[in-house]
Design a protein around this motif. Structure first.
Motif, PDB file in Angstrom:
ATOM      1  N   ALA A 146      55.489  38.124 -17.908  1.00  0.00           N
ATOM      2  CA  ALA A 146      54.959  37.271 -18.923  1.00  0.00           C
ATOM      3  C   ALA A 146      53.115  37.065 -18.209  1.00  0.00           C
ATOM      4  N   ASN A 147      52.688  38.058 -17.135  1.00  0.00           N
ATOM      5  CA  ASN A 147      51.093  38.328 -16.336  1.00  0.00           C
ATOM      6  C   ASN A 147      50.178  38.397 -17.395  1.00  0.00           C
ATOM      7  N   ILE A 148      49.756  38.387 -17.988  1.00  0.00           N
ATOM      8  CA  ILE A 148      48.098  38.829 -18.617  1.00  0.00           C
ATOM      9  C   ILE A 148      47.080  38.239 -17.590  1.00  0.00           C
ATOM     10  N   PRO A 149      45.721  38.457 -18.414  1.00  0.00           N
ATOM     11  CA  PRO A 149      44.823  37.829 -17.924  1.00  0.00           C
ATOM     12  C   PRO A 149      44.469  36.977 -18.999  1.00  0.00           C
ATOM     13  N   LEU A 150      44.407  35.579 -18.523  1.00  0.00           N
ATOM     14  CA  LEU A 150      44.369  34.268 -19.150  1.00  0.00           C
ATOM     15  C   LEU A 150      43.257  33.948 -19.819  1.00  0.00           C
ATOM     16  N   ALA A 151      41.826  34.147 -19.511  1.00  0.00           N
ATOM     17  CA  ALA A 151      40.024  33.782 -19.720  1.00  0.00           C
ATOM     18  C   ALA A 151      40.021  33.854 -20.612  1.00  0.00           C
ATOM     19  N   SER A 152      40.813  34.724 -21.376  1.00  0.00           N
ATOM     20  CA  SER A 152      40.216  34.638 -23.195  1.00  0.00           C
ATOM     21  C   SER A 152      41.254  33.586 -24.394  1.00  0.00           C
ATOM     22  N   LEU A 153      42.749  33.405 -23.573  1.00  0.00           N
ATOM     23  CA  LEU A 153      43.516  32.479 -24.473  1.00  0.00           C
ATOM     24  C   LEU A 153      42.481  31.012 -24.010  1.00  0.00           C
ATOM     25  N   PHE A 154      41.966  30.621 -23.380  1.00  0.00           N
ATOM     26  CA  PHE A 154      41.009  29.105 -22.950  1.00  0.00           C
ATOM     27  C   PHE A 154      39.806  29.158 -23.081  1.00  0.00           C
ATOM     28  N   THR A 155      39.108  30.338 -24.032  1.00  0.00           N
ATOM     29  CA  THR A 155      37.458  30.378 -24.715  1.00  0.00           C
ATOM     30  C   THR A 155      38.042  29.415 -26.053  1.00  0.00           C
ATOM     31  N   ALA A 156      36.596  28.411 -24.792  1.00  0.00           N
ATOM     32  CA  ALA A 156      36.021  27.459 -26.074  1.00  0.00           C
ATOM     33  C   ALA A 156      37.066  26.082 -25.925  1.00  0.00           C
ATOM     34  N   ILE A 157      37.774  25.786 -24.975  1.00  0.00           N
ATOM     35  CA  ILE A 157      38.669  25.018 -24.231  1.00  0.00           C
ATOM     36  C   ILE A 157      37.436  24.137 -22.611  1.00  0.00           C
ATOM     37  N   HIS A 158      37.413  23.180 -23.423  1.00  0.00           N
ATOM     38  CA  HIS A 158      36.474  21.882 -21.840  1.00  0.00           C
ATOM     39  C   HIS A 158      37.396  21.303 -21.988  1.00  0.00           C
ATOM     40  N   PRO A 159      36.675  20.210 -20.816  1.00  0.00           N
ATOM     41  CA  PRO A 159      36.801  19.366 -20.837  1.00  0.00           C
ATOM     42  C   PRO A 159      36.719  17.979 -21.847  1.00  0.00           C
ATOM     43  N   LEU A 160      37.431  17.419 -22.272  1.00  0.00           N
ATOM     44  CA  LEU A 160      36.601  15.935 -23.027  1.00  0.00           C
ATOM     45  C   LEU A 160      36.169  15.179 -22.227  1.00  0.00           C
ATOM     46  N   PRO A 161      35.838  14.229 -23.563  1.00  0.00           N
ATOM     47  CA  PRO A 161      34.866  13.223 -22.554  1.00  0.00           C
ATOM     48  C   PRO A 161      36.239  12.087 -22.199  1.00  0.00           C
ATOM     49  N   ARG A 162      36.524  11.653 -21.651  1.00  0.00           N
ATOM     50  CA  ARG A 162      37.554  10.706 -21.898  1.00  0.00           C
ATOM     51  C   ARG A 162      37.343   8.836 -21.276  1.00  0.00           C
ATOM     52  N   ARG A 163      38.088   7.648 -21.321  1.00  0.00           N
ATOM     53  CA  ARG A 163      37.858   6.638 -20.432  1.00  0.00           C
ATOM     54  C   ARG A 163      37.957   6.446 -19.296  1.00  0.00           C
ATOM     55  N   THR A 164      38.788   7.432 -18.394  1.00  0.00           N
ATOM     56  CA  THR A 164      38.541   7.457 -16.713  1.00  0.00           C
ATOM     57  C   THR A 164      38.140   9.574 -16.957  1.00  0.00           C
ATOM     58  N   PRO A 165      36.441   9.342 -16.074  1.00  0.00           N
ATOM     59  CA  PRO A 165      35.805  11.284 -15.941  1.00  0.00           C
ATOM     60  C   PRO A 165      36.310  11.287 -14.985  1.00  0.00           C
ATOM     61  N   LEU A 166      37.116  12.548 -15.568  1.00  0.00           N
ATOM     62  CA  LEU A 166      38.036  13.828 -14.167  1.00  0.00           C
ATOM     63  C   LEU A 166      36.280  14.246 -13.180  1.00  0.00           C
ATOM     64  N   THR A 167      37.343  13.967 -12.101  1.00  0.00           N
ATOM     65  CA  THR A 167      36.030  14.228 -10.781  1.00  0.00           C
ATOM     66  C   THR A 167      36.908  15.745 -10.525  1.00  0.00           C
ATOM     67  N   ALA A 168      36.144  16.018  -9.464  1.00  0.00           N
ATOM     68  CA  ALA A 168      36.843  17.595  -8.573  1.00  0.00           C
ATOM     69  C   ALA A 168      38.096  16.471  -7.221  1.00  0.00           C
ATOM     70  N   ALA A 169      37.095  15.175  -7.682  1.00  0.00           N
ATOM     71  CA  ALA A 169      38.579  14.837  -6.626  1.00  0.00           C
ATOM     72  C   ALA A 169      39.567  13.958  -7.498  1.00  0.00           C
ATOM     73  N   THR A 170      39.624  13.814  -8.732  1.00  0.00           N
ATOM     74  CA  THR A 170      40.462  13.499  -9.052  1.00  0.00           C
ATOM     75  C   THR A 170      41.323  14.299 -10.340  1.00  0.00           C
ATOM     76  N   ALA A 171      40.385  15.750 -10.328  1.00  0.00           N
ATOM     77  CA  ALA A 171      40.876  17.057 -10.537  1.00  0.00           C
ATOM     78  C   ALA A 171      41.954  18.117  -9.315  1.00  0.00           C
ATOM     79  N   GLY A 172      41.384  17.444  -8.668  1.00  0.00           N
ATOM     80  CA  GLY A 172      42.180  18.430  -7.817  1.00  0.00           C
ATOM     81  C   GLY A 172      41.505  19.550  -7.279  1.00  0.00           C
ATOM     82  N   GLY A 173      39.820  19.273  -7.844  1.00  0.00           N
ATOM     83  CA  GLY A 173      39.362  20.766  -6.897  1.00  0.00           C
ATOM     84  C   GLY A 173      39.037  21.967  -8.557  1.00  0.00           C
ATOM     85  N   SER A 174      38.514  22.483  -7.653  1.00  0.00           N
ATOM     86  CA  SER A 174      38.632  23.528  -9.087  1.00  0.00           C
ATOM     87  C   SER A 174      39.401  25.151  -8.702  1.00  0.00           C
ATOM     88  N   HIS A 175      39.791  24.632  -7.811  1.00  0.00           N
ATOM     89  CA  HIS A 175      40.576  26.268  -7.495  1.00  0.00           C
ATOM     90  C   HIS A 175      42.257  26.274  -7.842  1.00  0.00           C
TER      91      HIS A 175
END
Length: 348
Positions: A198-227
């Motif tokens: 099941a190993n395919i490039p996944l970028a196209s599956l996430f097109t137009a999906i972005h973090p949504l505004p929420r009551r408790t914003p996710l930051t790099a610290a709370t989201a576990g970083g971007s890696h």
């Protein structure tokens, strides 16, 4: 609700053993790498939860998780979908990943998402169907007498935006071309991907999906970083089995798998038999057996615990740090339940 505020839903479809759970883990990792908080709804035919446990152990992030066990989300469990999704929405995810059973019709799930109570909060982003390259061509003949199941398998193909022909390493290129031709009979426009594990490039599956505004914003610290692989403190909805559907309504509900049955075999103590003897017992129920999985502990060596998976007539054993209940689950076509249970009792 503004479309930008609605939560996208990705539906994972495909027959038993096609690789949906493997892809789900990859999607979870990709979501974390993009700073997204995913919510997951998993549906299993059997009463035992194996795939959910596997996903929770395999993914390097924590995530809200709801499970519907002992039935199919598109028929006998249809009445429970809204409650399960409501539990996930309460956790404020950026997207929802729905893994269907191997015998679910994704078209019926798409209809459920259009219900008034959900339409204002969710939108269908895409349907992804996985196909077992090694066995897909056999299904029409194997299940020829079960018109409803054949229809379900074809709907899994026709409803897909993306079709992943998986396990391509197990067949020659000419066979893969035949699988592609079969798929195109039912879906001329979906994007076809060829994959191993099941190993395919996944970028196209996430097109137009972005973090949504929420009551408790996710930051790099709370989201576990971007890696990829970062540990995230996302709150976990503890897995649970929802209340059973009334038996009368369940019997009347149309099913997508009229002759598929699931047998859960308990293991009361570490098995005294060998792994090879267990494999012979499992293979005995071919050709009707389609899938087997379970948590097994042997008396030798050293009472080790394993996750056993049988798919495509192949066994995979993985040593696990597991101390939960032991059991074996068989999923198949017209399996002789009483005979299997009696022989299992004598065997172990």
């Amino acid at each position: 609700m503004n479309m930008a505020m609605k939560i996208p839903v990705v539906v994972l479809s495909g027959f038993l053993g096609s690789g949906k759970t493997t892809l789900l883990v990859k999607l979870l990792e990709e979501a974390a790498a993009r700073g997204l908080k995913p919510g997951v709804l998993m549906n299993e035919l059997g009463k035992r939860d194996i795939d959910g446990e596997l996903v929770a152990r395999s993914a390097s992030i924590r995530f809200p998780l709801e499970k519907l066990l002992d039935g199919c989300i598109c028929c006998t469990k249809k009445d429970e979908i809204q409650a399960a999704l409501a539990g996930l929405l309460h956790q404020e995810p950026d997207l929802l990943l729905l893994e269907l059973t191997g015998v679910a019709n994704p078209e019926e799930i798409v209809e459920q998402l259009a219900e008034p109570g959900l339409l204002s909060k969710l939108y269908l982003h895409r349907v992804i169907t996985l196909i077992d390259a090694e066995h897909a061509l056999e299904y029409n003949s194997i299940f020829a007498s079960d018109k409803q199941l054949v229809r379900t398998l074809r709907c899994q193909l026709s409803a897909a935006d993306d079709l992943i022909i998986n396990k391509t390493d197990l067949v020659p290129p000419a066979h893969n071309r035949k699988v592609t031709e079969m798929i195109r009979k039912y879906n001329a426009e979906g994007r076809v991907h060829y994959a191993v594990n099941a190993n395919i490039p996944l970028a196209s599956l996430f097109t137009a999906i972005h973090p949504l505004p929420r009551r408790t914003p996710l930051t790099a610290a709370t989201a576990g970083g971007s890696h990829r692989g970062a540990r995230s403190p996302f709150q976990v909805v503890q897995p649970h089995r929802h209340s059973p559907v009334d038996s009368t309504s369940a019997e009347q509900a149309p099913t997508s798998f009229s002759r598929i049955n699931t047998i859960s075999l308990p293991i009361r103590e570490p098995l005294q038999i060998s792994a090879s003897r267990l494999e012979r017992f499992i293979k005995k129920w071919n050709p009707g057996l389609l899938r087997a999985k379970g948590y097994i502990r042997f008396s030798q060596p050293e009472r080790a615990a394993y996750l056993m998976q049988y798919s495509g007539k192949r066994f995979n054993w993985e040593a696990m740090d597991y101390d939960g209940p032991l059991y074996l689950v068989l999923i198949g076509y017209r399996l002789p339940e009483r005979t299997i249970a009696e022989e299992w009792a004598l065997l172990h």
